[in-house]
Enzyme design. Structure first.
Site, short mmCIF file in Angstrom:
data_model
loop_
_atom_site.label_atom_id
_atom_site.label_comp_id
_atom_site.label_asym_id
_atom_site.label_seq_id
_atom_site.Cartn_x
_atom_site.Cartn_y
_atom_site.Cartn_z
N ILE A 240 0.97 -1.20 0.09
CA ILE A 240 -0.06 0.08 -0.17
C ILE A 240 1.00 1.21 0.17
CG2 ILE A 240 -1.73 1.11 1.27
CD1 ILE A 240 -2.75 -1.35 2.49
N GLU A 283 1.69 -3.68 5.75
CA GLU A 283 0.84 -3.15 4.79
C GLU A 283 1.00 -3.90 3.53
OE1 GLU A 283 4.34 -0.07 4.52
OE2 GLU A 283 3.27 -1.42 6.08
#
Length: 368
Positions: A240, A283
């Site tokens: 991300i 992430e």
């Protein structure tokens, strides 16, 4: 070897079935042997030819039932036939024997086999039917059976012992069935618990997708399989963009929600259940796609960036002009693992991911 013989290749799902398979095979095998021996003794020694004929017929019927059991593998059918044969034999035998040498003693086997083989309800019904006939015959035999030595006290003892023994066998079988049912329930609960623990051990608690531990196991096995047959294996590592900045701006709770939404979107993109999504870092996610055509694989890969952007999750601290949550991805695709190691395969995807980050993010780069 003996276990193989007495189970006769019959499958059983619980201890009750196993016990019945063992008992009926043992009983029929011993019956065949015993009745043939009794046939010989009654012909050669006692010269009781009618009893010998009964024994011979019983031996043939036992042999037939044993063959039927091993041919059809139908334990319930064999158990019922055996019980009826044994009951009929005993009634004819006692009627002819006139309780000579207290032939009634063989009656004790009826409730044992009937209840053990047919279950407590049907077995008890067979036992009651048998003793209804036998008690009536025993009563009519007062002063006649056993050369007139069969008296009222003997009749009462026979009634009492037969009833008590049948009741005891019924209670014992009921206790065994209850214990087996409780044991089966415990094992079923253990199996469910083990499945739940196994699922928990391979699942990421936050997002619900597979975790890093399971990722390493699955990727290693799939990569090893490539050397056996030609398959397409693609590894995607997805990160991300500017997730730290997102957490700093919106808070970790909002960050957790984003991780869940991204994970669910990635799962939605995979139509094949054999493909998997993993959370391999804070992430960072991974997708393993295997045994698909290049066009199918490319379709999934090409849709990732646009699908995440279409979630329309605001990210004002993103350095991208769209100011939405985006991802970057690196992809490594291979047909054969014969000349490459797993760590090299993973490194190619990871290097491609860093290239995607270095060249502007919100894009997917294929390894060279």
């Amino acid at each position: 070897m003996l276990k193989s013989y007495f189970t006769a290749g019959i499958t059983f799902s619980n201890p009750i079935s196993y016990r019945r398979v063992i008992v009926i095979n043992s009983m029929l095998s011993l019956s065949v042997l015993a009745f043939f021996i009794f046939t010989y003794l009654n012909v050669v020694i006692t010269q009781e030819y009618f009893i010998a004929l009964l024994d011979f017929i019983a031996a043939l019927l036992s042999l037939f039932t044993l063959w039927l059991l091993r041919y059809d593998k139908n334990v319930q059918q064999a158990a019922f036939i055996s019980s009826i044969f044994l009951m009929a034999f005993m009634i004819i035998f006692i009627t002819k024997n006139q309780n000579s040498h207290f032939g009634l003693i063989w009656s004790v086997f009826i409730p044992f086999f009937a209840i053990m083989l047919n279950g407590k309800k049907l077995g008890l019904a067979i036992s009651i039917f048998y003793y209804t006939i036998m008690f009536s015959l025993a009563y009519k035999g007062l002063g006649i059976w056993n050369d007139g030595e069969w008296a009222v006290i003997d009749l009462l003892r026979f009634y009492t012992v037969s009833t008590a023994l049948t009741f005891f066998i019924y209670l014992t079988e009921s206790a065994h069935i209850k214990a087996d049912e409780e044991l089966s329930l415990v094992r079923e609960n253990e199996h469910k618990t083990l499945q739940e623990l196994t699922l928990l051990s391979i699942t990421d608690a936050l997002t619900g997708v597979h975790n890093r531990r399971h990722f390493n196991k699955v990727l290693s096995q799939l990569f090893l399989d490539l050397s056996d047959k030609k398959q397409l294996l693609s590894l995607l590592i997805i990160d991300i963009d500017y997730f730290k900045e997102y957490n700093d701006t919106y808070g970790h709770y909002a960050g957790d929600i984003v991780l869940k939404e991204v994970a669910q979107k990635l799962l939605f993109l995979l139509e094949n259940k054999s493909d998997s999504v993993f959370r391999i870092g804070g992430e960072e996610f991974a997708i393993i796609i295997h045994n698909k055509s290049q066009s199918e694989t490319k379709k999934i890969i090409d849709s990732i960036n646009l699908s995440i952007e279409d979630l329309k999750i605001e990210h004002l601290q993103s350095k991208l002009t769209c100011k939405k949550l985006t991802v970057s991805a690196g992809v490594c695709t291979n047909y054969s693992s014969k000349d490459k190691q797993l760590k090299y395969f993973y490194k190619q995807a990871d290097d491609a991911l860093y290239e995607a980050k270095d060249t502007g993010r919100n894009r997917t780069i294929f390894s060279k």
